[in-house]
Design a protein around this motif. Structure first.
Motif, PDB file in Angstrom:
ATOM      1  N   ASP A   1       3.776  -2.092  -9.776  1.00 38.67           N
ATOM      2  CA  ASP A   1       4.016  -2.069 -11.103  1.00 38.67           C
ATOM      3  C   ASP A   1       5.460  -1.173 -11.470  1.00 38.67           C
ATOM      4  OD1 ASP A   1       1.005  -2.133 -12.560  1.00 38.67           O
ATOM      5  OD2 ASP A   1       1.844  -3.527 -11.570  1.00 38.67           O
TER       6      ASP A   1
ATOM      7  N   MET B   1       2.586   1.595  -6.155  1.00 35.85           N
ATOM      8  CA  MET B   1       2.268   0.570  -7.068  1.00 35.85           C
ATOM      9  C   MET B   1       3.332  -0.218  -7.330  1.00 35.85           C
ATOM     10  SD  MET B   1      -1.151   1.435  -7.529  1.00 35.85           S
ATOM     11  CE  MET B   1      -1.337   0.222  -8.786  1.00 35.85           C
TER      12      MET B   1
ATOM     13  N   ASP C   1       0.206  -9.573  -8.761  1.00 31.52           N
ATOM     14  CA  ASP C   1      -0.751  -9.302  -9.111  1.00 31.52           C
ATOM     15  C   ASP C   1      -1.153  -7.830  -9.018  1.00 31.52           C
ATOM     16  OD1 ASP C   1      -3.613  -9.108  -9.299  1.00 31.52           O
ATOM     17  OD2 ASP C   1      -3.970 -10.787  -8.318  1.00 31.52           O
ATOM     18  N   SER C   2      -1.220  -7.239 -10.054  1.00 29.89           N
ATOM     19  CA  SER C   2      -1.287  -5.746 -10.153  1.00 29.89           C
ATOM     20  C   SER C   2      -2.636  -5.303  -9.627  1.00 29.89           C
ATOM     21  CB  SER C   2      -1.329  -5.133 -11.472  1.00 29.89           C
ATOM     22  OG  SER C   2       0.292  -5.287 -12.099  1.00 29.89           O
ATOM     23  N   ALA C   3      -3.710  -6.195  -9.912  1.00 32.95           N
ATOM     24  CA  ALA C   3      -5.088  -5.671  -9.456  1.00 32.95           C
ATOM     25  C   ALA C   3      -5.257  -5.721  -7.989  1.00 32.95           C
ATOM     26  CB  ALA C   3      -5.992  -6.494 -10.009  1.00 32.95           C
ATOM     27  N   ARG C   4      -4.494  -6.609  -7.356  1.00 32.02           N
ATOM     28  CA  ARG C   4      -4.651  -6.673  -5.959  1.00 32.02           C
ATOM     29  C   ARG C   4      -3.079  -5.776  -5.132  1.00 32.02           C
ATOM     30  NH1 ARG C   4      -7.039 -11.190  -7.439  1.00 32.02           N
ATOM     31  NH2 ARG C   4      -9.059 -11.840  -6.348  1.00 32.02           N
ATOM     32  N   ASN C   5      -2.377  -5.324  -6.137  1.00 35.38           N
ATOM     33  CA  ASN C   5      -1.272  -4.836  -5.521  1.00 35.38           C
ATOM     34  C   ASN C   5      -0.385  -5.593  -4.740  1.00 35.38           C
ATOM     35  OD1 ASN C   5       0.372  -2.457  -6.305  1.00 35.38           O
ATOM     36  ND2 ASN C   5      -0.093  -1.626  -4.193  1.00 35.38           N
ATOM     37  N   THR C   6      -0.224  -7.054  -4.985  1.00 30.06           N
ATOM     38  CA  THR C   6       0.353  -7.777  -4.237  1.00 30.06           C
ATOM     39  C   THR C   6       1.206  -8.981  -4.813  1.00 30.06           C
ATOM     40  OG1 THR C   6      -1.680  -7.847  -2.527  1.00 30.06           O
ATOM     41  CG2 THR C   6      -0.369  -9.933  -2.411  1.00 30.06           C
TER      42      THR C   6
ATOM     43  N   SER D   1       0.884  -1.187   0.161  1.00 30.10           N
ATOM     44  CA  SER D   1       0.110   0.098   0.017  1.00 30.10           C
ATOM     45  C   SER D   1       0.749   1.319   0.055  1.00 30.10           C
ATOM     46  CB  SER D   1      -1.051  -0.012   1.247  1.00 30.10           C
ATOM     47  OG  SER D   1      -0.298   0.014   2.356  1.00 30.10           O
TER      48      SER D   1
END
Length: 126
Positions: free
Chosen positions: A30, A28, A73-78, A25
């Motif tokens: 990415d 990002m 996992d970019s969508a979950r930022n995990t 958090s």
């Protein structure tokens, strides 16, 4: 505020599996490199795996190649690390770390990372 939170550790028998998660958090993934490190009692912290959020490049410690897989996992930022065929020598506290500087050459240098999680214990034992 930048934060990394690890989860998924625990007690597992030799040959078993665990999946560690590193939830980010405040930034990002990415645009960052994420590394997994571990530290066993009385030993130095060592780099286990590396994931480049920019291009998906991965690197592994020789002793975990073929057993551990790091992914993002970019969508979950995990970022995850699937650990299979665990061995007693894998027992350690596992940390995830994030930074802009680490690359395929410096990935296992702890000093290259800017942010660290609190760690999660992995114990492989009968």
């Amino acid at each position: 505020q930048v934060q990394l939170v690890e989860s998924g550790g625990g007690l597992v028998q030799p040959g078993g599996s665990l999946r560690l998660s590193c939830a980010a958090s405040g930034f990002m993934i990415d645009y960052y490199a994420i590394g997994w490190f571990r530290q066993a009692p009385g030993k130095e912290r060592e780099g286990v795996s590396y994931f480049s959020g920019h291009d998906g490049k991965t690197v592994y410690l020789d002793s975990v190649k073929g057993r551990f897989v790091i992914s993002g996992d970019s969508a979950r930022n995990t970022v995850y690390m699937q650990m299979d065929n665990l061995k007693p020598e894998d027992t350690a506290v596992y940390f995830c770390a994030a930074g802009r500087r680490p690359d395929g050459t410096s990935w296992n240098h702890a000093g290259a990372y800017d942010y660290w999680g609190q760690g999660t214990q992995v114990t492989v034992s009968t």
